[in-house]
Design a protein around this motif. Structure first.
Motif, PDB file in Angstrom:
ATOM      1  N   LYS A  18     -87.575  15.118 -23.969  1.00 22.97           N
ATOM      2  CA  LYS A  18     -87.041  15.422 -25.187  1.00 22.97           C
ATOM      3  C   LYS A  18     -86.085  16.512 -25.046  1.00 22.97           C
ATOM      4  O   LYS A  18     -84.842  16.276 -25.760  1.00 22.97           O
ATOM      5  CB  LYS A  18     -88.011  15.635 -26.422  1.00 22.97           C
ATOM      6  CG  LYS A  18     -88.581  14.419 -27.152  1.00 22.97           C
ATOM      7  CD  LYS A  18     -89.640  14.734 -27.906  1.00 22.97           C
ATOM      8  CE  LYS A  18     -90.323  13.630 -28.645  1.00 22.97           C
ATOM      9  NZ  LYS A  18     -91.106  13.934 -29.575  1.00 22.97           N
ATOM     10  N   CYS A  26     -89.742   6.960 -11.608  1.00 21.31           N
ATOM     11  CA  CYS A  26     -90.869   6.067 -11.142  1.00 21.31           C
ATOM     12  C   CYS A  26     -90.933   6.183  -9.751  1.00 21.31           C
ATOM     13  O   CYS A  26     -89.967   5.855  -9.005  1.00 21.31           O
ATOM     14  CB  CYS A  26     -90.572   4.611 -11.632  1.00 21.31           C
ATOM     15  SG  CYS A  26     -91.989   3.514 -11.284  1.00 21.31           S
ATOM     16  N   LYS A  35     -89.693  -2.563 -12.327  1.00 14.59           N
ATOM     17  CA  LYS A  35     -89.426  -3.079 -13.622  1.00 14.59           C
ATOM     18  C   LYS A  35     -90.720  -3.410 -14.426  1.00 14.59           C
ATOM     19  O   LYS A  35     -90.830  -3.342 -15.594  1.00 14.59           O
ATOM     20  CB  LYS A  35     -88.670  -4.423 -13.325  1.00 14.59           C
ATOM     21  CG  LYS A  35     -87.355  -4.291 -12.797  1.00 14.59           C
ATOM     22  CD  LYS A  35     -86.870  -5.352 -12.492  1.00 14.59           C
ATOM     23  CE  LYS A  35     -85.332  -5.510 -11.763  1.00 14.59           C
ATOM     24  NZ  LYS A  35     -84.593  -6.501 -11.326  1.00 14.59           N
ATOM     25  N   HIS A  38     -91.667   0.309 -15.610  1.00 12.66           N
ATOM     26  CA  HIS A  38     -90.962   1.076 -16.284  1.00 12.66           C
ATOM     27  C   HIS A  38     -91.313   1.753 -17.543  1.00 12.66           C
ATOM     28  O   HIS A  38     -91.450   1.176 -18.583  1.00 12.66           O
ATOM     29  CB  HIS A  38     -89.688   0.301 -16.253  1.00 12.66           C
ATOM     30  CG  HIS A  38     -88.492   1.217 -16.899  1.00 12.66           C
ATOM     31  ND1 HIS A  38     -88.116   1.085 -18.220  1.00 12.66           N
ATOM     32  CD2 HIS A  38     -87.597   2.045 -16.623  1.00 12.66           C
ATOM     33  CE1 HIS A  38     -87.137   1.864 -18.260  1.00 12.66           C
ATOM     34  NE2 HIS A  38     -86.705   2.301 -17.354  1.00 12.66           N
ATOM     35  N   LEU A  39     -91.162   3.173 -17.545  1.00 10.26           N
ATOM     36  CA  LEU A  39     -91.352   3.892 -18.871  1.00 10.26           C
ATOM     37  C   LEU A  39     -89.823   4.237 -19.398  1.00 10.26           C
ATOM     38  O   LEU A  39     -88.817   4.331 -18.627  1.00 10.26           O
ATOM     39  CB  LEU A  39     -92.188   5.266 -18.831  1.00 10.26           C
ATOM     40  CG  LEU A  39     -93.470   4.941 -18.114  1.00 10.26           C
ATOM     41  CD1 LEU A  39     -93.897   6.246 -17.774  1.00 10.26           C
ATOM     42  CD2 LEU A  39     -94.275   4.169 -18.967  1.00 10.26           C
ATOM     43  N   GLN A  40     -89.899   4.151 -20.763  1.00  7.89           N
ATOM     44  CA  GLN A  40     -88.419   4.470 -21.280  1.00  7.89           C
ATOM     45  C   GLN A  40     -87.913   5.972 -20.857  1.00  7.89           C
ATOM     46  O   GLN A  40     -88.714   6.937 -20.990  1.00  7.89           O
ATOM     47  CB  GLN A  40     -88.621   4.450 -22.871  1.00  7.89           C
ATOM     48  CG  GLN A  40     -87.459   4.737 -23.514  1.00  7.89           C
ATOM     49  CD  GLN A  40     -87.395   4.670 -24.946  1.00  7.89           C
ATOM     50  OE1 GLN A  40     -88.843   4.507 -25.711  1.00  7.89           O
ATOM     51  NE2 GLN A  40     -86.597   5.036 -25.605  1.00  7.89           N
ATOM     52  N   GLY A  41     -86.423   6.086 -20.480  1.00  7.66           N
ATOM     53  CA  GLY A  41     -86.038   7.211 -20.142  1.00  7.66           C
ATOM     54  C   GLY A  41     -86.098   7.450 -18.575  1.00  7.66           C
ATOM     55  O   GLY A  41     -85.530   7.995 -17.928  1.00  7.66           O
TER      56      GLY A  41
END
Length: 66
Positions: A18, A26, A35, A38-41
């Motif tokens: 943040k 990753c 894919k 995958h985590l956001q960001g």
């Protein structure tokens, strides 16, 4: 000599992301696996490797695998 990687909590990772203090990567080479988990960001390991020459030495990097 390399030191052991520091382990941090998911809350610490979220806070660092943040505030822009860390880059989330990753840790899988395989694009299909990236894919799937995958985590956001997060960026892929392939993308990280391509950015490596331009990253500041102080850049904190958080690797994850699921």
């Amino acid at each position: 000599m390399m030191s052991e990687p520091e382990r941090i909590t998911s809350e610490e990772v979220i806070q660092k992301l943040k505030t822009g203090k860390a880059l989330l990567v990753c840790a899988y080479e395989d694009d299909a696996k990236f894919k799937k988990v995958h985590l956001q960001g997060a960026i892929s390991l392939k993308e990280f490797k391509s950015k490596l020459p331009s990253l500041a030495k102080e850049q904190e990097v958080v690797f994850y695998c699921a």
